[in-house]
Design an enzyme around this catalytic site. Structure first.
Site, PDB file in Angstrom:
ATOM      1  N   ASP A  75     -14.966  11.760-106.194  1.00 46.42           N
ATOM      2  CA  ASP A  75     -15.172  11.529-104.759  1.00 46.42           C
ATOM      3  C   ASP A  75     -14.546  12.625-103.903  1.00 46.42           C
ATOM      4  O   ASP A  75     -13.481  12.450-103.312  1.00 46.42           O
ATOM      5  CB  ASP A  75     -14.645  10.158-104.340  1.00 46.42           C
ATOM      6  CG  ASP A  75     -15.466   9.025-104.942  1.00 46.42           C
ATOM      7  OD1 ASP A  75     -16.579   9.301-105.429  1.00 46.42           O
ATOM      8  OD2 ASP A  75     -15.013   7.884-104.922  1.00 46.42           O
TER       9      ASP A  75
ATOM     10  N   LYS B  15     -25.768  11.016-104.962  1.00 44.89           N
ATOM     11  CA  LYS B  15     -24.943  10.697-103.795  1.00 44.89           C
ATOM     12  C   LYS B  15     -25.725  11.070-102.541  1.00 44.89           C
ATOM     13  O   LYS B  15     -26.143  12.213-102.375  1.00 44.89           O
ATOM     14  CB  LYS B  15     -23.625  11.470-103.826  1.00 44.89           C
ATOM     15  CG  LYS B  15     -22.690  11.100-102.674  1.00 44.89           C
ATOM     16  CD  LYS B  15     -21.342  11.754-102.832  1.00 44.89           C
ATOM     17  CE  LYS B  15     -20.405  11.335-101.703  1.00 44.89           C
ATOM     18  NZ  LYS B  15     -19.054  11.940-101.846  1.00 44.89           N
TER      19      LYS B  15
ATOM     20  N   ASP C  88     -10.120   2.995-105.030  1.00 49.84           N
ATOM     21  CA  ASP C  88     -11.550   3.081-105.343  1.00 49.84           C
ATOM     22  C   ASP C  88     -11.974   4.520-105.583  1.00 49.84           C
ATOM     23  O   ASP C  88     -13.116   4.762-105.990  1.00 49.84           O
ATOM     24  CB  ASP C  88     -12.391   2.464-104.221  1.00 49.84           C
ATOM     25  CG  ASP C  88     -12.118   3.102-102.868  1.00 49.84           C
ATOM     26  OD1 ASP C  88     -10.971   3.021-102.410  1.00 49.84           O
ATOM     27  OD2 ASP C  88     -13.049   3.687-102.268  1.00 49.84           O
ATOM     28  N   ASN C  89     -11.061   5.475-105.359  1.00 51.48           N
ATOM     29  CA  ASN C  89     -11.338   6.887-105.633  1.00 51.48           C
ATOM     30  C   ASN C  89     -10.560   7.395-106.841  1.00 51.48           C
ATOM     31  O   ASN C  89     -10.410   8.607-107.013  1.00 51.48           O
ATOM     32  CB  ASN C  89     -10.988   7.744-104.412  1.00 51.48           C
ATOM     33  CG  ASN C  89     -11.881   7.457-103.223  1.00 51.48           C
ATOM     34  OD1 ASN C  89     -13.002   7.013-103.388  1.00 51.48           O
ATOM     35  ND2 ASN C  89     -11.373   7.706-102.034  1.00 51.48           N
TER      36      ASN C  89
ATOM     37  N   ARG D  31     -23.083   4.772-100.941  1.00 46.64           N
ATOM     38  CA  ARG D  31     -24.062   5.853-100.795  1.00 46.64           C
ATOM     39  C   ARG D  31     -24.257   6.597-102.119  1.00 46.64           C
ATOM     40  O   ARG D  31     -24.568   7.781-102.139  1.00 46.64           O
ATOM     41  CB  ARG D  31     -23.625   6.822 -99.696  1.00 46.64           C
ATOM     42  CG  ARG D  31     -22.273   7.461 -99.933  1.00 46.64           C
ATOM     43  CD  ARG D  31     -21.921   8.396 -98.811  1.00 46.64           C
ATOM     44  NE  ARG D  31     -20.563   8.888 -98.967  1.00 46.64           N
ATOM     45  CZ  ARG D  31     -19.941   9.610 -98.045  1.00 46.64           C
ATOM     46  NH1 ARG D  31     -20.549   9.921 -96.943  1.00 46.64           N
ATOM     47  NH2 ARG D  31     -18.703  10.024 -98.245  1.00 46.64           N
TER      48      ARG D  31
ATOM     49  N   ARG E  64     -13.927   3.160-111.727  1.00 49.63           N
ATOM     50  CA  ARG E  64     -12.669   3.512-111.061  1.00 49.63           C
ATOM     51  C   ARG E  64     -11.752   2.294-111.021  1.00 49.63           C
ATOM     52  O   ARG E  64     -12.170   1.182-111.339  1.00 49.63           O
ATOM     53  CB  ARG E  64     -12.935   4.091-109.684  1.00 49.63           C
ATOM     54  CG  ARG E  64     -13.632   3.256-108.669  1.00 49.63           C
ATOM     55  CD  ARG E  64     -15.130   3.317-108.536  1.00 49.63           C
ATOM     56  NE  ARG E  64     -15.872   4.536-108.678  1.00 49.63           N
ATOM     57  CZ  ARG E  64     -16.103   5.453-107.748  1.00 49.63           C
ATOM     58  NH1 ARG E  64     -15.574   5.330-106.557  1.00 49.63           N
ATOM     59  NH2 ARG E  64     -16.876   6.480-107.998  1.00 49.63           N
TER      60      ARG E  64
ATOM     61  N   GLY F 189     -17.600  -0.750-103.228  1.00 46.59           N
ATOM     62  CA  GLY F 189     -18.802  -0.481-104.014  1.00 46.59           C
ATOM     63  C   GLY F 189     -19.474   0.837-103.667  1.00 46.59           C
ATOM     64  O   GLY F 189     -19.062   1.556-102.756  1.00 46.59           O
TER      65      GLY F 189
ATOM     66  N   ASP G 264     -25.485   4.077 -93.596  1.00 46.63           N
ATOM     67  CA  ASP G 264     -26.883   4.267 -93.991  1.00 46.63           C
ATOM     68  C   ASP G 264     -27.059   4.736 -95.426  1.00 46.63           C
ATOM     69  O   ASP G 264     -28.179   4.896 -95.903  1.00 46.63           O
ATOM     70  CB  ASP G 264     -27.571   5.246 -93.043  1.00 46.63           C
ATOM     71  CG  ASP G 264     -26.858   6.599 -92.955  1.00 46.63           C
ATOM     72  OD1 ASP G 264     -26.069   6.919 -93.865  1.00 46.63           O
ATOM     73  OD2 ASP G 264     -27.083   7.325 -91.970  1.00 46.63           O
ATOM     74  N   GLY G 265     -25.946   5.002 -96.129  1.00 43.12           N
ATOM     75  CA  GLY G 265     -26.042   5.414 -97.527  1.00 43.12           C
ATOM     76  C   GLY G 265     -26.481   6.844 -97.742  1.00 43.12           C
ATOM     77  O   GLY G 265     -26.747   7.252 -98.873  1.00 43.12           O
TER      78      GLY G 265
END
Length: 532
Positions: A287, A130, A277-278, A111, A207, A108, A142-143
């Site tokens: 990404d 982002k 996921d990319n 960030r 994605r 997910g 920490d995002g």
């Protein structure tokens, strides 16, 4: 108040993702497994003292704003997460993915936070921050994002666009005024870095992993909802009532993925982290983490320190990984089909289609535009010889256009002059290596005789395919080093340079050069980690 609200008035909000797809029923921002949902509502983290570093004039225009708009406090507040656009509900997307060949489960937007979707000039754009703080998908992170990685993403996404490579775009980059703790080399020595936020822009940030997550949970209902949504909004040529719409959808995804991979190979780009996921469902480069451009032509090169041992994602393997990733997507979509024969047929065609497109692309890079079957041998030999001694890919192909087809390498000892600058160690081009080059140029010169184009015509076509300027890692690092001191002149210079990568730009000749020796092993200039 009028000035404060004019960005809201200019942007035409057209949210669909968070209106038509199932939302996470839990609204708290706690790390968790999110089921039966495509996204979770999230509010960006407020930043301490945001400062806009740069905004793309072209992307501002593309979404309906101006440079003057970007100078307003409201713009800064919105695109650093301090203020929400009216009537919008930001969210983080839920997806899974295969990472380095292994299913990683739920991942997910850890960030990234999607602000809204807009329309302008009949184009649809999703706006995403982002580095804007944690989400339910942040896991132990920490995002946030740091300045160095944000500059790399901002510069690269726009550079790729002007190279003609399918890509997500970038609207703006800003400092947050916050410090972010990062371990750059993953060696147990974390340090505070400047925090930053990039606004990324794309028609969609869906994605492969967006579909895989539902298939992995045997959630056919929501998988079907998401695929139908994707077809409706992003593949409108496919009739929603077509009984073969899922196969046609997959075929379109394979075509756009193939096209993207061919462009990567054409310009010497290595993504570095081709996890599912990319992988954009629209065939966009997405990404930008530990990416890089080839310096010396080396099929086995990867820019990713995490991939250093096994080199799964090296330059020469990107097409194989693209196909492997498509297999994972096909496995997910198989849940919606009565049989998988159609999917298998599409996948079987991919390899042949790729080889044909790759051959066509490589022929164009060396100025061959007529169809001759034996050209594949000429190209295969070239790819081998390029690796006998370190040879700069960008310089070689760009300068090859200066070779005159009437040159006879058996009689003219200066036949290597046009490409001599591409060798990192010219002294190594002797004896057996020199002989291999001579043999190749004899065949190449002979083959050029079968082209109707004059030398100048061929050069014009080759120079339109082979860029003169690419974002080498050391160039990005120079911009980062200066920006860290508060000087954004190099960032601005590179941003403008890379908008015209095929032009001569004689005033910028210093950037048309091999990687300097000091950058060979410098952090950020050779290999990079995923740290951000």
């Amino acid at each position: 108040m009028e000035k404060y609200n004019n960005i809201n008035k200019k942007l035409k909000i057209r949210d669909s993702f968070n209106k038509e797809l199932p939302a996470d029923t839990i609204t708290g921002n706690t790390r968790r497994q999110v089921t039966s949902a495509c996204f979770s509502y999230v509010t960006p983290k407020k930043t301490a003292n945001p400062i806009l570093i740069h905004a793309s004039k072209e992307m501002l225009s593309a979404i309906g704003l101006t440079e003057e708009d970007s100078k307003q406090k409201h713009f800064l507040d919105v695109f650093t997460g301090n203020t929400l656009l009216e009537n919008t509900n930001p969210y983080a997307m839920c997806y899974g993915g295969h990472q380095f060949g292994h299913w990683a489960g739920q991942l997910g937007d850890g960030r990234a936070i999607n602000l809204t979707e807009i329309e302008h000039n009949n184009k649809h754009w999703a706006l995403q921050l982002k580095g804007a703080g944690e989400t339910p998908y942040s896991r132990t992170a920490d995002g946030l994002a740091v300045l160095r990685s944000s500059i790399r993403e901002y510069l690269c996404s726009e550079a790729m666009f002007y190279l003609g490579v399918p890509t997500t775009r970038a609207l703006s980059i800003a400092l947050t005024g916050d410090k972010v703790l990062r371990d750059v080399l993953y060696d147990g020595n974390p340090a505070d870095e400047k925090g930053a936020v990039v606004c990324r822009v794309a028609p969609s940030f869906l994605r492969f992993g967006s579909y895989e997550i539902f298939a992995s949970r045997k959630d056919e209902t929501n998988l079907r909802i998401l695929v139908n949504y994707t077809i409706k909004h992003h593949f409108p040529k496919i009739e929603e009532t077509d009984e073969n719409k899922y196969l046609k959808f997959f075929k379109e995804v394979t075509k756009s993925t193939l096209a993207m991979l061919i462009h990567w190979q054409r310009v010497g780009f290595v993504h570095g982290v081709m996890n599912t996921d990319n992988m954009s469902i629209l065939g966009l480069t997405i990404d930008y983490g530990p990416y890089g451009w080839l310096e010396g032509y080396e099929e086995g090169w990867t820019p990713n320190t995490t991939d250093k041992q096994y080199k799964r994602y090296h330059f020469g393997n990107q097409s194989n990984i693209g196909l492997w990733n498509l297999y994972q997507l096909a496995n997910a979509l198989a849940m919606l089909l009565d049989n998988t024969e159609g999917l298998e047929s599409i996948l079987n065609d991919f390899r042949d289609d790729y080889h044909q497109e790759y051959l066509k692309m490589m022929k164009s890079k060396i100025g061959l535009f007529t169809k001759i079957k034996k050209d594949s041998n000429l190209l295969h030999n070239l790819e081998e010889i390029l690796q006998l001694t370190e040879t700069d890919m960008t310089l070689f192909f760009r300068n090859l256009s200066n070779f005159k087809k009437e040159t006879n390498p058996l009689e003219d000892t200066s036949f290597l002059d046009p490409i001599m600058d591409s060798f990192y160690k010219p002294s190594e081009v002797t004896s057996s290596i020199l002989e291999r080059w001579k043999q190749w140029f004899v065949l190449y010169s002979s083959r050029l005789q079968k082209e109707a184009l004059s030398n100048s015509q061929r050069k014009e076509k080759m120079d339109a395919i082979n860029p003169k300027y690419v974002l080498r890692n050391y160039m990005a690092q120079l911009a980062i080093d200066m920006a860290d001191k508060g000087d954004y002149s190099v960032l601005n210079e590179l941003f403008n340079l890379l908008k015209k990568p095929y032009n001569e730009q004689n005033e910028s000749e210093k950037w048309f050069a091999k990687r300097p020796e000091w950058a060979r092993h410098k952090v950020g200039c050779s290999m990079l980690s995923c740290s951000s």
